[in-house]
Design a protein around this motif. Structure first.
Motif, PDB file in Angstrom:
ATOM      1  N   THR A   1       0.814  -1.215   0.000  1.00  6.16           N
ATOM      2  CA  THR A   1       0.000   0.000   0.000  1.00  6.16           C
ATOM      3  C   THR A   1       0.852   1.271   0.000  1.00  6.16           C
ATOM      4  OG1 THR A   1      -0.164  -0.065   2.413  1.00  6.16           O
ATOM      5  CG2 THR A   1      -1.941  -1.110   1.154  1.00  6.16           C
TER       6      THR A   1
ATOM      7  N   ARG B   1      -2.757  -4.514   9.395  1.00  2.00           N
ATOM      8  CA  ARG B   1      -3.795  -3.667   9.992  1.00  2.00           C
ATOM      9  C   ARG B   1      -3.169  -2.671  10.950  1.00  2.00           C
ATOM     10  NH1 ARG B   1      -9.031  -4.153   9.267  1.00  2.00           N
ATOM     11  NH2 ARG B   1      -9.816  -5.951   8.117  1.00  2.00           N
TER      12      ARG B   1
ATOM     13  N   ALA C   1      -7.613  -1.372  12.658  1.00  5.96           N
ATOM     14  CA  ALA C   1      -8.098  -0.549  11.546  1.00  5.96           C
ATOM     15  C   ALA C   1      -7.474  -0.995  10.229  1.00  5.96           C
ATOM     16  CB  ALA C   1      -7.769   0.919  11.805  1.00  5.96           C
ATOM     17  N   GLN C   2      -8.259  -0.941   9.168  1.00  7.46           N
ATOM     18  CA  GLN C   2      -7.763  -1.300   7.845  1.00  7.46           C
ATOM     19  C   GLN C   2      -6.711  -0.301   7.390  1.00  7.46           C
ATOM     20  OE1 GLN C   2     -10.488  -2.471   4.469  1.00  7.46           O
ATOM     21  NE2 GLN C   2      -9.664  -0.609   3.564  1.00  7.46           N
ATOM     22  N   ASP C   3      -5.706  -0.786   6.710  1.00  7.54           N
ATOM     23  CA  ASP C   3      -4.701   0.093   6.125  1.00  7.54           C
ATOM     24  C   ASP C   3      -5.418   1.123   5.252  1.00  7.54           C
ATOM     25  OD1 ASP C   3      -2.780   1.194   4.264  1.00  7.54           O
ATOM     26  OD2 ASP C   3      -1.424  -0.424   4.820  1.00  7.54           O
ATOM     27  N   PRO C   4      -5.206   2.424   5.504  1.00 10.74           N
ATOM     28  CA  PRO C   4      -5.937   3.446   4.755  1.00 10.74           C
ATOM     29  C   PRO C   4      -5.652   3.451   3.258  1.00 10.74           C
ATOM     30  CG  PRO C   4      -4.184   4.427   6.076  1.00 10.74           C
ATOM     31  CD  PRO C   4      -4.323   3.006   6.520  1.00 10.74           C
TER      32      PRO C   4
ATOM     33  N   ASP D   1      -7.973   0.516   0.036  1.00  6.22           N
ATOM     34  CA  ASP D   1      -9.075   0.735  -0.901  1.00  6.22           C
ATOM     35  C   ASP D   1      -8.566   1.300  -2.229  1.00  6.22           C
ATOM     36  OD1 ASP D   1     -11.014  -0.235   0.786  1.00  6.22           O
ATOM     37  OD2 ASP D   1     -11.536   1.721   1.621  1.00  6.22           O
ATOM     38  N   GLU D   2      -7.645   2.285  -2.141  1.00  2.31           N
ATOM     39  CA  GLU D   2      -7.071   2.846  -3.368  1.00  2.31           C
ATOM     40  C   GLU D   2      -6.308   1.772  -4.141  1.00  2.31           C
ATOM     41  OE1 GLU D   2      -6.021   7.551  -3.438  1.00  2.31           O
ATOM     42  OE2 GLU D   2      -4.790   6.314  -2.131  1.00  2.31           O
TER      43      GLU D   2
ATOM     44  N   ARG E   1      -7.971  16.104   0.146  1.00  2.32           N
ATOM     45  CA  ARG E   1      -7.080  16.168   1.306  1.00  2.32           C
ATOM     46  C   ARG E   1      -6.160  17.383   1.229  1.00  2.32           C
ATOM     47  NH1 ARG E   1      -4.054  10.796   0.889  1.00  2.32           N
ATOM     48  NH2 ARG E   1      -4.301  11.287  -1.316  1.00  2.32           N
TER      49      ARG E   1
END
Length: 334
Positions: free
Chosen positions: A10, A34, A39-42, A45-46, A330
């Motif tokens: 990621t 995680r 928490a999911q790696d931010p 999703d990308e 952002r």
């Protein structure tokens, strides 16, 4: 194409690498960790948007048993170890964690690959993302593969251990190679890095959202390249007939002040000094004054060369941050 296993998928380099491997038709597996509290790696999703067919495995690189199990189950032809602590500044505050994740954990990856090769009787190729930080404040400039390894930061020391372990396992006939990567950037560079802090700061000041950008030392010299070029070098190194170490760099140095000047000029601000402040709190201990790489070996043996000039790299990052602000994305400080 065969099966590839990518750690640090990621991150900036990992995302470009997974994309490139998928385009080639490889079955790409990614190790994703995680965050706090599960928490999911931010960035996941990308990454899945860019690489729809990616096969994701959750796990911690520092967990040797997990690494060994995954390598055995996936049975990859190529392993790219890009995971680890990515910040030199973080390594000063967390030297033990840095040593475990960026150093000792690499030995687990190499050993798991060697076990797979021994069990299957087929070649398993491993690429370790090494770093110019292994050279520390080098006695020569530019640095080559023969430059003495003598790091000056916890980050560099961890990478140096990993770098030496690549050589140890190469001696055991594992096709293990190291890409000694100099600084390389892209719009995917995380906002915690000084280069992205500069481009985001220039974009915010141009938009009237901020008036001042605070940085550390402006006079250190770094060798900045284009991240997709460096990812291409990684695949070339893995597939090279003989496992070896390669410096990947542009051979052209620029100061942090140069980076700031080009970034501000891109948004139409020529008097960048009026907007930049320095703060000793942002200065790293024992930071090397000059890091400049000689990639002659990569040019000669791999046919590799950088494609994108410094000014273009900075411009692409600034344009990206300008677009984020315009889109309401952002644009706020990280």
């Amino acid at each position: 194409m065969g099966i590839a296993f990518v750690t640090g998928a990621t991150g900036q380099d990992g995302s470009y690498l997974c994309e490139a491997l998928a385009r080639e038709g490889a079955e790409v597996h990614a190790l994703v960790r995680r965050g706090p509290g599960g928490a999911q790696d931010p960035g996941l999703d990308e990454l899945l948007t860019w690489v729809p067919g990616l096969i994701v495995h959750e796990g911690d690189l520092a967990d040797a048993a997990t690494v060994d199990r995954l390598v055995a189950e996936i049975a990859p032809d190529e392993i790219y170890n890009l995971a680890g602590i990515s910040s030199v500044a973080y390594s000063w505050a967390h030297p033990v964690t840095t040593g475990i994740v960026s150093g000792v954990a690499v030995a687990s990856v190499l050993h798991s690959a060697w076990l797979l090769q021994e069990r299957t009787g087929r070649t398993v190729r491993v690429l370790q993302a090494s770093s110019a930080e292994i050279f520390g404040d080098a006695p020569e400039s530019p640095q080559t593969e023969a430059t003495p390894v003598r790091p000056r930061s916890p980050y560099g020391a961890a990478k140096a251990y990993a770098h030496h372990m690549v050589g140890v396992y190469r001696a055991r006939e594992l096709h293990a190679s190291a890409a000694i990567l100099y600084n390389h950037e892209s719009p995917r560079r995380p906002e915690a890095f000084v280069t992205r802090k500069i481009t985001r700061g220039a974009a915010r000041i141009a938009a009237g959202l901020d008036t001042v950008l605070t940085l550390g030392t402006l006079d250190v010299t770094r060798d900045w390249g284009w991240a997709p070029d460096y990812v291409q070098a990684m695949t070339s190194i893995v597939r090279h007939e003989a496992a070896d170490d390669f410096v990947i760099a542009t051979g052209v140095g620029h100061t942090v002040a140069d980076f700031v000047r080009v970034a501000f000029a891109r948004v139409g601000i020529e008097d960048w000094q009026a907007h930049v402040r320095t703060d000793p709190a942002f200065v790293r201990p024992a930071d090397a004054a000059i890091q400049l790489g000689d990639a002659s070996k990569a040019r000669r043996e791999l046919g590799w060369s950088p494609s994108t000039a410094f000014e273009q790299i900075v411009a692409s990052m600034v344009d990206h941050d300008v677009e984020l602000i315009a889109d309401g994305g952002r644009g706020t400080p990280a």
